[in-house]
Design a protein around this motif. Structure first.
Motif, PDB file in Angstrom:
ATOM      1  N   TYR A   1      24.129  42.186  53.626  1.00 19.09           N
ATOM      2  CA  TYR A   1      24.538  42.296  55.030  1.00 19.09           C
ATOM      3  C   TYR A   1      25.338  43.583  55.256  1.00 19.09           C
ATOM      4  CZ  TYR A   1      23.723  37.308  54.250  1.00 19.09           C
ATOM      5  OH  TYR A   1      23.192  36.119  53.879  1.00 19.09           O
ATOM      6  N   PRO A   2      24.710  44.746  55.102  1.00 14.51           N
ATOM      7  CA  PRO A   2      25.482  46.001  55.173  1.00 14.51           C
ATOM      8  C   PRO A   2      26.182  46.230  56.508  1.00 14.51           C
ATOM      9  CG  PRO A   2      23.112  46.439  55.142  1.00 14.51           C
ATOM     10  CD  PRO A   2      23.296  44.975  54.889  1.00 14.51           C
ATOM     11  N   LEU A   3      25.522  45.922  57.596  1.00 12.66           N
ATOM     12  CA  LEU A   3      26.107  46.174  58.915  1.00 12.66           C
ATOM     13  C   LEU A   3      27.309  45.264  59.171  1.00 12.66           C
ATOM     14  CD1 LEU A   3      25.623  48.013  61.373  1.00 12.66           C
ATOM     15  CD2 LEU A   3      24.359  46.122  62.383  1.00 12.66           C
ATOM     16  N   ILE A   4      27.155  43.990  58.909  1.00 13.30           N
ATOM     17  CA  ILE A   4      28.242  43.035  59.144  1.00 13.30           C
ATOM     18  C   ILE A   4      29.411  43.315  58.195  1.00 13.30           C
ATOM     19  CG2 ILE A   4      28.895  40.590  58.963  1.00 13.30           C
ATOM     20  CD1 ILE A   4      25.983  39.948  59.884  1.00 13.30           C
ATOM     21  N   THR A   5      29.108  43.538  56.923  1.00 11.82           N
ATOM     22  CA  THR A   5      30.162  43.793  55.943  1.00 11.82           C
ATOM     23  C   THR A   5      30.944  45.043  56.296  1.00 11.82           C
ATOM     24  OG1 THR A   5      28.814  42.724  54.239  1.00 11.82           O
ATOM     25  CG2 THR A   5      30.640  44.118  53.479  1.00 11.82           C
ATOM     26  N   SER A   6      30.252  46.116  56.611  1.00 13.61           N
ATOM     27  CA  SER A   6      30.927  47.365  56.986  1.00 13.61           C
ATOM     28  C   SER A   6      31.726  47.210  58.268  1.00 13.61           C
ATOM     29  CB  SER A   6      29.906  48.491  57.151  1.00 13.61           C
ATOM     30  OG  SER A   6      29.304  48.781  55.914  1.00 13.61           O
ATOM     31  N   SER A   7      31.194  46.459  59.200  1.00 11.49           N
ATOM     32  CA  SER A   7      31.886  46.257  60.476  1.00 11.49           C
ATOM     33  C   SER A   7      33.169  45.451  60.291  1.00 11.49           C
ATOM     34  CB  SER A   7      30.966  45.562  61.476  1.00 11.49           C
ATOM     35  OG  SER A   7      29.861  46.394  61.756  1.00 11.49           O
ATOM     36  N   ILE A   8      33.109  44.416  59.482  1.00 11.58           N
ATOM     37  CA  ILE A   8      34.307  43.606  59.218  1.00 11.58           C
ATOM     38  C   ILE A   8      35.349  44.435  58.472  1.00 11.58           C
ATOM     39  CG2 ILE A   8      35.194  41.634  57.898  1.00 11.58           C
ATOM     40  CD1 ILE A   8      32.515  40.195  58.642  1.00 11.58           C
TER      41      ILE A   8
ATOM     42  N   SER B   1      44.417  43.508  68.436  1.00 11.41           N
ATOM     43  CA  SER B   1      43.096  42.886  68.522  1.00 11.41           C
ATOM     44  C   SER B   1      42.099  43.793  69.249  1.00 11.41           C
ATOM     45  CB  SER B   1      43.169  41.511  69.183  1.00 11.41           C
ATOM     46  OG  SER B   1      43.597  41.614  70.513  1.00 11.41           O
ATOM     47  N   GLN B   2      42.552  44.530  70.245  1.00 10.95           N
ATOM     48  CA  GLN B   2      41.666  45.464  70.948  1.00 10.95           C
ATOM     49  C   GLN B   2      41.192  46.567  69.993  1.00 10.95           C
ATOM     50  OE1 GLN B   2      44.465  46.387  74.057  1.00 10.95           O
ATOM     51  NE2 GLN B   2      43.473  44.995  75.510  1.00 10.95           N
ATOM     52  N   PHE B   3      42.092  47.064  69.189  1.00  6.19           N
ATOM     53  CA  PHE B   3      41.737  48.081  68.202  1.00  6.19           C
ATOM     54  C   PHE B   3      40.725  47.500  67.208  1.00  6.19           C
ATOM     55  CE2 PHE B   3      43.135  51.735  65.477  1.00  6.19           C
ATOM     56  CZ  PHE B   3      43.091  52.703  66.462  1.00  6.19           C
ATOM     57  N   GLY B   4      40.965  46.252  66.790  1.00  9.98           N
ATOM     58  CA  GLY B   4      40.049  45.589  65.863  1.00  9.98           C
ATOM     59  C   GLY B   4      38.671  45.345  66.452  1.00  9.98           C
ATOM     60  N   VAL B   5      38.624  44.983  67.729  1.00  9.95           N
ATOM     61  CA  VAL B   5      37.345  44.749  68.407  1.00  9.95           C
ATOM     62  C   VAL B   5      36.518  46.036  68.449  1.00  9.95           C
ATOM     63  CG1 VAL B   5      36.333  44.295  70.702  1.00  9.95           C
ATOM     64  CG2 VAL B   5      38.034  42.740  69.745  1.00  9.95           C
ATOM     65  N   VAL B   6      37.167  47.140  68.752  1.00  7.05           N
ATOM     66  CA  VAL B   6      36.459  48.425  68.770  1.00  7.05           C
ATOM     67  C   VAL B   6      35.923  48.747  67.368  1.00  7.05           C
ATOM     68  CG1 VAL B   6      36.706  50.911  69.159  1.00  7.05           C
ATOM     69  CG2 VAL B   6      37.677  49.303  70.792  1.00  7.05           C
ATOM     70  N   GLY B   7      36.705  48.443  66.345  1.00  6.65           N
ATOM     71  CA  GLY B   7      36.248  48.652  64.973  1.00  6.65           C
ATOM     72  C   GLY B   7      35.063  47.784  64.614  1.00  6.65           C
ATOM     73  N   LEU B   8      35.116  46.517  65.032  1.00  6.28           N
ATOM     74  CA  LEU B   8      34.074  45.564  64.686  1.00  6.28           C
ATOM     75  C   LEU B   8      32.754  45.839  65.395  1.00  6.28           C
ATOM     76  CD1 LEU B   8      33.443  42.908  63.126  1.00  6.28           C
ATOM     77  CD2 LEU B   8      34.159  41.682  65.190  1.00  6.28           C
ATOM     78  N   PHE B   9      32.829  46.131  66.690  1.00  3.86           N
ATOM     79  CA  PHE B   9      31.604  46.245  67.481  1.00  3.86           C
ATOM     80  C   PHE B   9      31.129  47.672  67.735  1.00  3.86           C
ATOM     81  CE2 PHE B   9      33.266  42.039  68.625  1.00  3.86           C
ATOM     82  CZ  PHE B   9      32.170  41.280  68.266  1.00  3.86           C
ATOM     83  N   LEU B  10      31.985  48.666  67.490  1.00  2.00           N
ATOM     84  CA  LEU B  10      31.570  50.049  67.724  1.00  2.00           C
ATOM     85  C   LEU B  10      31.654  50.897  66.459  1.00  2.00           C
ATOM     86  CD1 LEU B  10      30.786  52.389  69.711  1.00  2.00           C
ATOM     87  CD2 LEU B  10      33.249  52.858  69.798  1.00  2.00           C
ATOM     88  N   VAL B  11      32.842  51.037  65.907  1.00  2.00           N
ATOM     89  CA  VAL B  11      33.034  51.987  64.805  1.00  2.00           C
ATOM     90  C   VAL B  11      32.245  51.575  63.559  1.00  2.00           C
ATOM     91  CG1 VAL B  11      34.716  53.160  63.334  1.00  2.00           C
ATOM     92  CG2 VAL B  11      35.303  52.640  65.715  1.00  2.00           C
ATOM     93  N   GLY B  12      32.380  50.326  63.137  1.00  2.00           N
ATOM     94  CA  GLY B  12      31.664  49.869  61.940  1.00  2.00           C
ATOM     95  C   GLY B  12      30.159  50.033  62.039  1.00  2.00           C
ATOM     96  N   PRO B  13      29.535  49.465  63.079  1.00  2.00           N
ATOM     97  CA  PRO B  13      28.078  49.615  63.194  1.00  2.00           C
ATOM     98  C   PRO B  13      27.620  51.065  63.350  1.00  2.00           C
ATOM     99  CG  PRO B  13      28.853  47.849  64.633  1.00  2.00           C
ATOM    100  CD  PRO B  13      30.071  48.548  64.092  1.00  2.00           C
TER     101      PRO B  13
END
Length: 184
Positions: free
Chosen positions: A15-22, A53-65
């Motif tokens: 799960y490269p995308l999910i793992t990297s995003s988390i 949490s806002q910073f984390g959301v940006v990491g999870l849904f934008l930066v990681g993917p």
């Protein structure tokens, strides 16, 4: 420790995308907490959890993917062996991706923070140049080492550990105007 590394390698492979995003989200959250405690001198009990949490959301849904996809594209089209491939990757990463992605990141953060368009544009004008200059002081050398030595599947991990410092800076830099508003 070996079990954790094995679990991580398997998750990254399956799960490269999910793992990297988390992992990206977690390190962005950590960067924000460090910014709030070490730079802004808040105690842990006074951390702004909404901001974190806002910073984390940006990491999870934008930066990681985005980073996961970007590194795969670089590897696919520019190769992964030799000095020429490394220099091309760094040139594209820092000449094309970084200036563009900083705008996307700042805009996305403003959207998640529910800022109005005028405020978002003003923050972009205020912060973009400083962030881009700071980017060029840190990332070209990191990326040369990363692209030259690290296998592609671990490049995001390496970048994100360096980015712990970067995320702390971004959190502090992007929250500067908010801190001024609060203190007035």
């Amino acid at each position: 420790m070996t079990t954790i590394l094995k679990f991580y390698r398997n998750a990254l492979k399956k799960y490269p995308l999910i793992t990297s995003s988390i992992q990206t989200s977690s390190l962005m959250v950590a960067g924000d907490i460090i910014a709030q405690t070490a730079i802004e001198a808040n105690s842990l009990k006074n951390i702004n959890l909404l901001r974190t949490s806002q910073f984390g959301v940006v990491g999870l849904f934008l930066v990681g993917p985005t980073l996961t996809t970007w590194y795969k594209v670089l590897d696919k089209y520019l190769g992964n062996k030799g000095t020429s491939a490394v220099l091309k990757k760094v040139a594209f990463d820092q000449g094309l991706f970084a200036p563009t992605f900083i705008v996307v990141f700042l805009t996305s953060l403003a959207i998640v923070q529910q800022k109005n368009v005028e405020s978002s544009i003003n923050e972009l004008k205020t912060n973009y140049k400083d962030i881009l200059i700071a980017n060029y002081k840190l990332w070209p050398l990191v990326q040369v080492c990363n692209f030259y030595v690290v296998p592609v599947q671990y490049q995001i991990l390496v970048v994100q550990f360096v980015a712990l410092t970067w995320n702390t800076y971004l959190s502090w830099k992007t929250q500067g105007s908010n801190l001024k508003e609060i203190s007035n």
